[in-house]
Every structure is written in structure tokens, then in C-alpha cells.
Design a protein around this motif. Sequence first.
Motif, PDB file in Angstrom:
ATOM      1  N   PRO A   3       0.845  -1.198   0.000  1.00 22.48           N
ATOM      2  CA  PRO A   3       0.000   0.000   0.000  1.00 22.48           C
ATOM      3  C   PRO A   3       0.877   1.243   0.000  1.00 22.48           C
ATOM      4  O   PRO A   3       2.081   1.157   0.220  1.00 22.48           O
ATOM      5  N   ILE A  52     -11.396   5.018  -5.005  1.00 25.37           N
ATOM      6  CA  ILE A  52     -10.536   6.024  -4.378  1.00 25.37           C
ATOM      7  C   ILE A  52     -11.190   7.394  -4.486  1.00 25.37           C
ATOM      8  O   ILE A  52     -11.204   8.171  -3.525  1.00 25.37           O
ATOM      9  N   ASN A  79      -6.355   1.035   0.926  1.00 31.35           N
ATOM     10  CA  ASN A  79      -5.700   2.316   0.633  1.00 31.35           C
ATOM     11  C   ASN A  79      -5.625   3.127   1.917  1.00 31.35           C
ATOM     12  O   ASN A  79      -6.584   3.172   2.680  1.00 31.35           O
TER      13      ASN A  79
END
Length: 173
Positions: A3, A52, A79
Motif C-alpha cells: 500500500p 478512491i 488504501n
Amino acid sequence: CMPRIIPRIETGLPARVTNIDHITSRPVLQLNRGLIVAHYTGSKTKYHGWSISQVMKLILSLNRWKANEYNYVIDQRGNVYEFAGEYRAAHAKGYNDTGYGVLFLNGVGEPMTDAQLASFHYLFGCLLWAGRVQPRPMVVGHKELAATACPDRIFWRISEMREYSPEWHAKAA
């Protein structure tokens, strides 16, 4: 795939980390903090499958309501988003100067995903490497500090978040 921590500017937040008044600056947290507090949204919204872009819009919305409330946000895909980052956040009354607040983007009844847990470990490794946290900080759910249901269903994974071993320290850092 490792990540990455998405910088606050990439999310659309201003570079300067301000207080709730959106005018005065927040102080940087001192090094070597000994506390990480886990939170969840408390919302009935289901965040599974959010992009996102959707998460970034939510963070901007949260920031309008309560500026820089959490230090980091971890979505269900793993994320990691910088919110207040290394600056004092406003996540747990009486503990904002002593620790980091991590918001897990989970609605009521949504359990923490394996990707979120792995990203938490990665984030911890980054904070450790930078000297921001102690090698073995207390990792607690918000409900261990205040009368709240937060962090609801993700709380059962707090014990996994507390399991620090040299193997994943080396991988994360």
C-alpha cells in the motif's frame, strides 16, 4: 502489492493542517507516541467497493464538518489516506496529543477486511520507521477510551492489530 499513504494534498485537502475553526494551525504530534486509536464511521453506509475517488470525496466532506478529525483513513481495499497525518487530530477527547487516530472506512456491521489489517500494519511500520510511534504502542478501540460503540464490528480485529512481531516490522519498514 505494497500500500502507499496517499498524501492529503492528493485527496484535495489543503497542505496546512488546521483546527476545527479552519483558521489556526494544529501542532505536530511529538515523536515516540505510545497510542493508536481505532475508529469506524458509525454510519449505516456500506463502503465495500468504494473507489478512491468516492473515498476522497468523503474525506473532504468529513473535513468540512470537523477539520482533520483523524490522522489516517484506511478504506476497505487497503488504501491509506493521510488526513491530519503527523499533526494533532480531534479523534478522542483527552487523547489527541498522545496518540494517532485511524479511521477504518467501515459502516455499521461491516467487519474490517484483510486488506485493511495489512494496511494498518504497513502504516504502523511507516510511523515506527519515522519515529512517530513507540515500538509497542497501545492499540485500542475508541470504546476503550470513551463511552461509545466505536469501532463496532472492527473491534474484534483489534487483537490482531496488537500482534507486533519483528517479521512484519521488517516487511513494513
